[in-house]
Design an enzyme around this catalytic site. Structure first.
Site, PDB file in Angstrom:
ATOM      1  N   ALA A 205       0.869  -1.189   0.000  1.00 16.20           N
ATOM      2  CA  ALA A 205       0.000   0.000   0.000  1.00 16.20           C
ATOM      3  C   ALA A 205       0.902   1.234   0.000  1.00 16.20           C
ATOM      4  O   ALA A 205       0.797   2.118   0.842  1.00 16.20           O
ATOM      5  CB  ALA A 205      -0.948  -0.019   1.202  1.00 16.20           C
TER       6      ALA A 205
ATOM      7  N   HIS B 251       3.027   4.564  -0.463  1.00 14.42           N
ATOM      8  CA  HIS B 251       2.661   5.986  -0.542  1.00 14.42           C
ATOM      9  C   HIS B 251       3.943   6.809  -0.599  1.00 14.42           C
ATOM     10  O   HIS B 251       5.047   6.256  -0.671  1.00 14.42           O
ATOM     11  CB  HIS B 251       1.772   6.383   0.640  1.00 14.42           C
ATOM     12  CG  HIS B 251       2.284   5.928   1.979  1.00 14.42           C
ATOM     13  ND1 HIS B 251       3.429   6.452   2.549  1.00 14.42           N
ATOM     14  CD2 HIS B 251       1.836   4.988   2.842  1.00 14.42           C
ATOM     15  CE1 HIS B 251       3.640   5.877   3.715  1.00 14.42           C
ATOM     16  NE2 HIS B 251       2.696   4.967   3.917  1.00 14.42           N
TER      17      HIS B 251
ATOM     18  N   HIS C 197       7.069   5.859   1.421  1.00 15.14           N
ATOM     19  CA  HIS C 197       7.829   4.729   0.869  1.00 15.14           C
ATOM     20  C   HIS C 197       8.683   5.210  -0.307  1.00 15.14           C
ATOM     21  O   HIS C 197       9.824   4.766  -0.487  1.00 15.14           O
ATOM     22  CB  HIS C 197       6.894   3.613   0.388  1.00 15.14           C
ATOM     23  CG  HIS C 197       6.073   2.985   1.484  1.00 15.14           C
ATOM     24  ND1 HIS C 197       4.707   3.095   1.551  1.00 15.14           N
ATOM     25  CD2 HIS C 197       6.424   2.227   2.563  1.00 15.14           C
ATOM     26  CE1 HIS C 197       4.246   2.436   2.603  1.00 15.14           C
ATOM     27  NE2 HIS C 197       5.266   1.897   3.237  1.00 15.14           N
TER      28      HIS C 197
ATOM     29  N   GLN D  91       3.243 -10.061  12.981  1.00 16.43           N
ATOM     30  CA  GLN D  91       3.334  -8.822  13.747  1.00 16.43           C
ATOM     31  C   GLN D  91       1.972  -8.194  14.029  1.00 16.43           C
ATOM     32  O   GLN D  91       1.891  -7.122  14.620  1.00 16.43           O
ATOM     33  CB  GLN D  91       4.253  -7.818  13.056  1.00 16.43           C
ATOM     34  CG  GLN D  91       3.700  -7.168  11.807  1.00 16.43           C
ATOM     35  CD  GLN D  91       4.754  -6.360  11.076  1.00 16.43           C
ATOM     36  OE1 GLN D  91       5.733  -6.895  10.547  1.00 16.43           O
ATOM     37  NE2 GLN D  91       4.596  -5.047  11.063  1.00 16.43           N
TER      38      GLN D  91
ATOM     39  N   LYS E 160       9.240   7.472  11.434  1.00 18.83           N
ATOM     40  CA  LYS E 160       7.848   7.516  11.914  1.00 18.83           C
ATOM     41  C   LYS E 160       7.637   6.389  12.923  1.00 18.83           C
ATOM     42  O   LYS E 160       6.983   6.563  13.941  1.00 18.83           O
ATOM     43  CB  LYS E 160       6.859   7.371  10.759  1.00 18.83           C
ATOM     44  CG  LYS E 160       5.481   7.767  11.197  1.00 18.83           C
ATOM     45  CD  LYS E 160       4.358   7.109  10.469  1.00 18.83           C
ATOM     46  CE  LYS E 160       4.345   5.640  10.443  1.00 18.83           C
ATOM     47  NZ  LYS E 160       3.065   4.999  10.654  1.00 18.83           N
ATOM     48  N   ASP E 161       8.204   5.225  12.610  1.00 23.34           N
ATOM     49  CA  ASP E 161       8.107   4.087  13.530  1.00 23.34           C
ATOM     50  C   ASP E 161       9.362   4.096  14.400  1.00 23.34           C
ATOM     51  O   ASP E 161      10.267   3.264  14.243  1.00 23.34           O
ATOM     52  CB  ASP E 161       7.957   2.806  12.711  1.00 23.34           C
ATOM     53  CG  ASP E 161       6.688   2.839  11.883  1.00 23.34           C
ATOM     54  OD1 ASP E 161       5.612   2.632  12.450  1.00 23.34           O
ATOM     55  OD2 ASP E 161       6.773   3.120  10.668  1.00 23.34           O
TER      56      ASP E 161
ATOM     57  N   GLN F 231      10.310   1.006  16.452  1.00 19.79           N
ATOM     58  CA  GLN F 231      10.726  -0.071  15.538  1.00 19.79           C
ATOM     59  C   GLN F 231      12.172   0.135  15.079  1.00 19.79           C
ATOM     60  O   GLN F 231      12.981  -0.800  15.078  1.00 19.79           O
ATOM     61  CB  GLN F 231       9.781  -0.102  14.337  1.00 19.79           C
ATOM     62  CG  GLN F 231      10.240  -0.997  13.209  1.00 19.79           C
ATOM     63  CD  GLN F 231       9.207  -1.095  12.112  1.00 19.79           C
ATOM     64  OE1 GLN F 231       8.232  -1.809  12.253  1.00 19.79           O
ATOM     65  NE2 GLN F 231       9.407  -0.377  11.014  1.00 19.79           N
TER      66      GLN F 231
ATOM     67  N   SER G 245       0.804   7.292   6.253  1.00 23.96           N
ATOM     68  CA  SER G 245       0.707   5.913   6.736  1.00 23.96           C
ATOM     69  C   SER G 245      -0.337   5.185   5.906  1.00 23.96           C
ATOM     70  O   SER G 245      -1.365   5.771   5.531  1.00 23.96           O
ATOM     71  CB  SER G 245       0.282   5.897   8.209  1.00 23.96           C
ATOM     72  OG  SER G 245      -0.135   4.594   8.574  1.00 23.96           O
ATOM     73  N   SER G 246      -0.074   3.906   5.619  1.00 24.46           N
ATOM     74  CA  SER G 246      -1.060   3.113   4.877  1.00 24.46           C
ATOM     75  C   SER G 246      -2.371   3.047   5.653  1.00 24.46           C
ATOM     76  O   SER G 246      -3.440   2.877   5.064  1.00 24.46           O
ATOM     77  CB  SER G 246      -0.534   1.692   4.656  1.00 24.46           C
ATOM     78  OG  SER G 246       0.754   1.749   4.084  1.00 24.46           O
TER      79      SER G 246
HETATM   80  P1  AMP Z   1       5.098  -0.015   6.402  1.00 21.81           P
HETATM   81  O1  AMP Z   1       4.843  -0.368   4.974  1.00 21.81           O
HETATM   82  O2  AMP Z   1       4.069   0.884   7.004  1.00 21.81           O
HETATM   83  O3  AMP Z   1       5.459  -1.211   7.247  1.00 21.81           O
HETATM   84  O4  AMP Z   1       6.428   0.884   6.382  1.00 21.81           O
HETATM   85  C1  AMP Z   1       7.588   0.484   5.696  1.00 21.81           C
HETATM   86  C2  AMP Z   1       8.680   1.440   6.054  1.00 21.81           C
HETATM   87  O5  AMP Z   1       8.293   2.766   5.710  1.00 21.81           O
HETATM   88  C3  AMP Z   1       9.014   1.471   7.562  1.00 21.81           C
HETATM   89  O6  AMP Z   1      10.411   1.598   7.714  1.00 21.81           O
HETATM   90  C4  AMP Z   1       8.311   2.716   8.032  1.00 21.81           C
HETATM   91  O7  AMP Z   1       8.912   3.311   9.163  1.00 21.81           O
HETATM   92  C5  AMP Z   1       8.463   3.608   6.821  1.00 21.81           C
HETATM   93  N1  AMP Z   1       7.437   4.661   6.832  1.00 21.81           N
HETATM   94  C6  AMP Z   1       6.095   4.502   6.823  1.00 21.81           C
HETATM   95  N2  AMP Z   1       5.495   5.706   6.883  1.00 21.81           N
HETATM   96  C7  AMP Z   1       6.476   6.629   6.957  1.00 21.81           C
HETATM   97  C8  AMP Z   1       6.505   8.060   7.036  1.00 21.81           C
HETATM   98  N3  AMP Z   1       5.375   8.774   7.065  1.00 21.81           N
HETATM   99  N4  AMP Z   1       7.701   8.680   7.080  1.00 21.81           N
HETATM  100  C9  AMP Z   1       8.853   7.963   7.043  1.00 21.81           C
HETATM  101  N5  AMP Z   1       8.893   6.613   6.971  1.00 21.81           N
HETATM  102  C10 AMP Z   1       7.721   5.960   6.922  1.00 21.81           C
END
Ligand code: AMP
Length: 275
Positions: free
Chosen positions: A27, A29, A32, A59, A147-148, A151, A183-184
């Site tokens: 997903a 955005h 990513h 998770q 953002k995380d 993590q 965020s997704s």
């Molecule tokens: P996810 O697909 O949500 O698991 O995120 C994949 C990666 O993208 C992880 O390292 C997240 O921390 C990073 N990520 C997601 N949203 C953001 C954001 N708004 N700003 C920076 N990194 C992000």
């Protein structure tokens, strides 16, 4: 762009170039996109950028949004192609996990607070899948978002503790125009909740710019701002040490303010570094 779905295919690829991995759950955005851009910079002309897309069942704690998590196979593929990704690894859950799996990777200190408290088992799932992706794809570096925040700290700890020979590259949080962190999960929000969700970043900024030093005062400023949004339910607002994630009494150069707020069924998280 090569698209691989099995571990055997990845292993069969000759892999002599420096590889930078961006692990995601799809997903995709614009955040990513920024991680992929940073990965491209880090990989250099000679290197290759690998993106993994895997909605990791391990998770998602029981009762959470595993089944409704957005899956956008075609759009994600296009996104990666347009972003200049070299290798897309998109395995199924059965490919990644044996049905009788009995080995997990667990970080036991940083994982016990904040998100870890609210989402038992979440970081065990994250560490296990990231360690597996590191073993499968053997990258030289991997890119994660700030953002995380928790993590990222946990992944850094895991890499240190288990001697993965992989550089961890952090990317600052990417935001929508009103400050909401991309965020997704934002797509779960209805329009009222979406409008109010900008309150997270407003609260973090108000707290960071309040001139207050004590943790209780900083947290109080943030809580007050969040409470102005009628649909927002605070899970936590905590001032912590940026590396250990332990609570601190006062703001300083190694501290961060972390928030989790629930709108309906959607948990949103955000953070800001303090000075
Ligand atoms: P996810 O697909 O949500 O698991 O995120 C994949 C990666 O993208 C992880 O390292 C997240 O921390 C990073 N990520 C997601 N949203 C953001 C954001 N708004 N700003 C920076 N990194 C992000």
């Amino acid at each position: 762009m090569k698209i691989l779905t099995t571990i055997a295919e990845v292993r069969a690829e000759a892999h002599r170039k420096p590889r930078v991995l961006v692990p995601t759950m799809g997903a995709l955005h614009k955040a990513h996109g920024e991680l992929i851009r940073v990965a491209r910079d880090a990989a250099g002309k000679r290197g290759e950028v690998a993106v993994s897309i895997f909605v990791n069942p391990l998770q998602f704690e029981p009762g959470s949004d595993y089944n409704r998590y957005p899956r956008a196979e075609k759009a994600d593929e296009e996104f990666c192609r347009n972003a200049g990704v070299d290798l897309l690894f998109r395995p199924s859950a059965d490919e990644v996990y044996a049905h009788d799996r009995s080995t997990f990777v667990e970080e036991t200190s940083l994982s016990s607070t904040l998100e870890g408290k609210s989402r038992p088992g979440h970081f065990r799932g994250v560490c296990t899948v990231v360690a597996k992706l590191f073993n499968i794809l053997a990258p030289d570096a991997a890119v994660f978002g700030e953002k995380d925040f928790q993590q990222l700290a946990i992944i850094r700890r895991m890499v240190r503790d288990l001697n993965f020979n992989i550089d961890i590259i952090a990317v600052p949080t990417i935001r929508e125009e009103d400050g909401l962190a991309c965020s997704s999960r934002n797509q779960y929000l209805n329009s009222d909740a979406r409008n109010q969700a900008s309150v997270l970043y407003k609260a973090l900024q108000a707290a960071a710019n309040s001139g207050k030093k004590s943790a209780s005062e900083i947290v109080a400023v943030a809580r007050e701002v969040i409470n102005e949004a009628p649909l927002a339910r605070i899970d936590y607002v905590e001032l912590v040490h940026a590396d250990t994630l332990q609570p601190v009494q006062a703001a300083g150069p190694s501290t961060a303010l972390l928030v989790a707020v629930i709108f309906g069924k959607t948990r949103l998280i955000d953070n800001i570094r303090l000075r």
